[in-house]
Scaffold this active site. Sequence first.
Site, mmCIF file in Angstrom:
data_model
loop_
_atom_site.group_PDB
_atom_site.id
_atom_site.type_symbol
_atom_site.label_atom_id
_atom_site.label_comp_id
_atom_site.label_asym_id
_atom_site.label_seq_id
_atom_site.Cartn_x
_atom_site.Cartn_y
_atom_site.Cartn_z
ATOM 1 N N ILE A 52 44.323 118.167 76.422
ATOM 2 C CA ILE A 52 44.823 117.161 77.019
ATOM 3 C C ILE A 52 46.062 117.331 77.781
ATOM 4 O O ILE A 52 46.988 117.386 77.170
ATOM 5 C CB ILE A 52 45.061 115.830 76.142
ATOM 6 C CG1 ILE A 52 43.547 115.485 75.439
ATOM 7 C CG2 ILE A 52 45.380 114.459 76.770
ATOM 8 C CD1 ILE A 52 42.278 115.535 76.171
ATOM 9 N N HIS A 60 47.742 143.337 97.829
ATOM 10 C CA HIS A 60 48.865 143.796 97.246
ATOM 11 C C HIS A 60 48.734 145.014 96.362
ATOM 12 O O HIS A 60 49.578 145.867 95.916
ATOM 13 C CB HIS A 60 49.521 142.740 96.062
ATOM 14 C CG HIS A 60 50.149 141.514 96.601
ATOM 15 N ND1 HIS A 60 49.523 140.617 97.383
ATOM 16 C CD2 HIS A 60 51.684 141.339 96.623
ATOM 17 C CE1 HIS A 60 50.533 139.822 97.912
ATOM 18 N NE2 HIS A 60 51.662 140.216 97.359
ATOM 19 N N GLY A 61 47.356 145.546 96.089
ATOM 20 C CA GLY A 61 47.260 147.040 95.392
ATOM 21 C C GLY A 61 47.662 146.641 93.915
ATOM 22 O O GLY A 61 47.737 145.592 93.426
ATOM 23 N N GLU A 94 38.531 119.047 85.353
ATOM 24 C CA GLU A 94 38.076 117.813 86.126
ATOM 25 C C GLU A 94 36.493 118.157 86.430
ATOM 26 O O GLU A 94 36.020 117.731 87.686
ATOM 27 C CB GLU A 94 39.027 117.540 87.225
ATOM 28 C CG GLU A 94 40.223 117.080 86.842
ATOM 29 C CD GLU A 94 41.180 116.171 87.425
ATOM 30 O OE1 GLU A 94 40.586 115.578 88.483
ATOM 31 O OE2 GLU A 94 42.187 116.140 87.302
ATOM 32 N N THR A 134 33.560 121.427 85.758
ATOM 33 C CA THR A 134 33.284 123.036 85.922
ATOM 34 C C THR A 134 32.342 123.018 87.482
ATOM 35 O O THR A 134 31.932 122.040 87.938
ATOM 36 C CB THR A 134 32.509 123.550 85.025
ATOM 37 O OG1 THR A 134 31.106 123.156 84.924
ATOM 38 C CG2 THR A 134 33.255 123.746 83.802
HETATM 39 N N1 COS Z 1 30.945 106.806 89.508
HETATM 40 C C1 COS Z 1 30.468 105.461 88.660
HETATM 41 N N2 COS Z 1 29.453 105.592 87.929
HETATM 42 C C2 COS Z 1 28.919 106.631 87.805
HETATM 43 C C3 COS Z 1 29.364 108.018 88.437
HETATM 44 C C4 COS Z 1 30.547 107.793 89.319
HETATM 45 N N3 COS Z 1 30.688 108.969 89.906
HETATM 46 N N4 COS Z 1 28.620 108.926 87.828
HETATM 47 C C5 COS Z 1 27.745 108.648 86.690
HETATM 48 N N5 COS Z 1 28.116 107.142 86.929
HETATM 49 C C6 COS Z 1 27.176 106.075 86.046
HETATM 50 C C7 COS Z 1 25.823 106.203 86.265
HETATM 51 O O1 COS Z 1 25.408 105.483 87.421
HETATM 52 C C8 COS Z 1 25.033 105.780 85.037
HETATM 53 O O2 COS Z 1 25.211 104.475 85.100
HETATM 54 P P1 COS Z 1 23.891 103.432 84.775
HETATM 55 O O3 COS Z 1 23.196 103.777 83.622
HETATM 56 O O4 COS Z 1 24.326 102.126 84.880
HETATM 57 O O5 COS Z 1 23.074 104.027 85.966
HETATM 58 C C9 COS Z 1 26.167 106.312 83.840
HETATM 59 O O6 COS Z 1 27.491 106.418 84.714
HETATM 60 C C10 COS Z 1 25.950 107.617 83.435
HETATM 61 O O7 COS Z 1 25.855 108.453 84.575
HETATM 62 P P2 COS Z 1 24.803 109.639 84.067
HETATM 63 O O8 COS Z 1 23.386 109.373 83.529
HETATM 64 O O9 COS Z 1 24.754 110.395 85.421
HETATM 65 O O10 COS Z 1 25.489 110.427 83.072
HETATM 66 P P3 COS Z 1 25.070 112.022 82.301
HETATM 67 O O11 COS Z 1 25.527 111.801 80.940
HETATM 68 O O12 COS Z 1 24.064 112.591 83.052
HETATM 69 O O13 COS Z 1 26.431 112.720 83.029
HETATM 70 C C11 COS Z 1 27.986 114.014 84.497
HETATM 71 C C12 COS Z 1 26.747 113.005 84.037
HETATM 72 C C13 COS Z 1 27.338 115.322 83.966
HETATM 73 C C14 COS Z 1 28.106 113.940 85.896
HETATM 74 C C15 COS Z 1 29.305 113.748 83.600
HETATM 75 O O14 COS Z 1 28.987 114.115 82.123
HETATM 76 C C16 COS Z 1 30.358 114.782 84.121
HETATM 77 O O15 COS Z 1 31.119 114.343 85.002
HETATM 78 N N6 COS Z 1 30.793 115.667 83.097
HETATM 79 C C17 COS Z 1 31.885 116.544 83.349
HETATM 80 C C18 COS Z 1 33.124 115.761 82.618
HETATM 81 C C19 COS Z 1 34.135 116.268 83.463
HETATM 82 O O16 COS Z 1 34.498 116.510 84.423
HETATM 83 N N7 COS Z 1 35.220 116.596 82.182
HETATM 84 C C20 COS Z 1 36.655 117.169 82.803
HETATM 85 C C21 COS Z 1 37.446 116.771 81.744
HETATM 86 S S1 COS Z 1 38.632 115.641 82.348
HETATM 87 S S2 COS Z 1 40.010 116.920 82.894
#
Ligand code: COS
Length: 386
Positions: free
Chosen positions: A156, A343-344, A368, A370
């Site tokens: 975090i 820069h070698g 944020e 990968t």
């Molecule tokens: N904005 C708003 N809503 C969103 C959204 C977005 N960008 N992306 C997804 N949602 C919504 C979907 O519409 C869905 O809602 P409904 O069920 O009402 O349709 C819900 O959220 C679940 O979305 P989804 O089914 O796409 O979820 P998944 O579990 O398949 O995961 C990913 C989606 C992989 C895109 C997500 O888990 C992700 O971004 N993972 C990476 C996390 C990350 O970046 N971590 C970094 C740590 S913070 S530094």
Amino acid sequence: MALDTESFDILLDTVRRFIRERLVPAENYVEEHDEVPQEIVQEMKDIGLFGLSIPEEYGGTGLSMSQECQVAFELGRTALAFRSVFGTNVGIGSQGILMDGTPEQKRDILPRVASGDLIMSFALTEPDAGSDAASLKTRAELDGDHYVLNGTKRFITNAPRAGAFTLMARTGGPGATGVSAFIVPADTPGLRLGKPDKKMGQRGTKTCDVILEDARVPAANIIGGVAGQGFKTAMKVLDRGRLHISAVSCGTAQRIIEESAAYARERKQFGKAIGEFQLIQAMLADSQAEMLAGWALVQDVSRRFDLKPPHMSDPDVSMRASCAKLFCTEMVGRVADRGVQIHGGSGYINEYKVERFYRDVRLLRLYEGTTQIQQLIIGREVLRAG
Ligand code: COS
């Protein structure tokens, strides 16, 4: 929301001067001591860096996304630890409250976030929930008018500096719909921090675990007051954060290009400056062209971002933000690699800035979301829309 052009130009000039005169000269200190000096943090507050993205009605500067990206580009031109001091206030720590918070939550939190008196941090990731964010396990059980939180949040950013967290926990069943976003004060009994993470780069950036053991938080601290909306809030916050990181990546790429060009002008081999050799020029040219392509993409996506209501998500804009994150963070990785090559042997020595940037930028492809998560988001949307 946008700052008028004249005020924005003044702000951008101030930020550029601050970076040139205060931050770049302090880079060695940050690298050696693994901390950002307090007097610099105070100057950041004075300039208003903590409140860049917070609307003027809450005491912030009220930049549009396009304007924020221009500032982020400049901040990318120095050690990334500086940006991280206020990065979570500008982005992932505060934006969930701004997008989805109740009027009371906004009035209570945002003015302190904007002034820098309150550092907000974003707690989504867990030991067993990284890319698969919807599988997070931290539990929030309702007990009277409070929730009792138990679980561990991992990596975090700014946790050791934070006064409060935007923290995602499970209030319902499995999957995304069971997740709620809470505002959790750092001094909540039962909340403690893990030991500082020892990282590959970005010295001066502070990260650690946040551990919750029967931490009681008022039910009124759920962002927006409605349980089960936290996953969507987190995703919207990340869309925005990914664009910001893309802009930072472009700024860092430009700095590495400039460091490499300066070295290529100075360093002599075979009787002339290495910059006169076309193989060196080719590396500089590829880096410059790729950086400008990335920056053009960021400018385009941020303009589209500004055209939609800030709290609403648009799958096409989210997809484009992922394209920017994918391209720009991979691009700066290639630029840093070429920088070391130009820069070698000196590029492998810590004294030269390019070695630090090489390590610092490696994180951009991980946090944020990968590169592979960006590919997944883009691929899904291309198939859906087509
Ligand atoms: N904005 C708003 N809503 C969103 C959204 C977005 N960008 N992306 C997804 N949602 C919504 C979907 O519409 C869905 O809602 P409904 O069920 O009402 O349709 C819900 O959220 C679940 O979305 P989804 O089914 O796409 O979820 P998944 O579990 O398949 O995961 C990913 C989606 C992989 C895109 C997500 O888990 C992700 O971004 N993972 C990476 C996390 C990350 O970046 N971590 C970094 C740590 S913070 S530094």
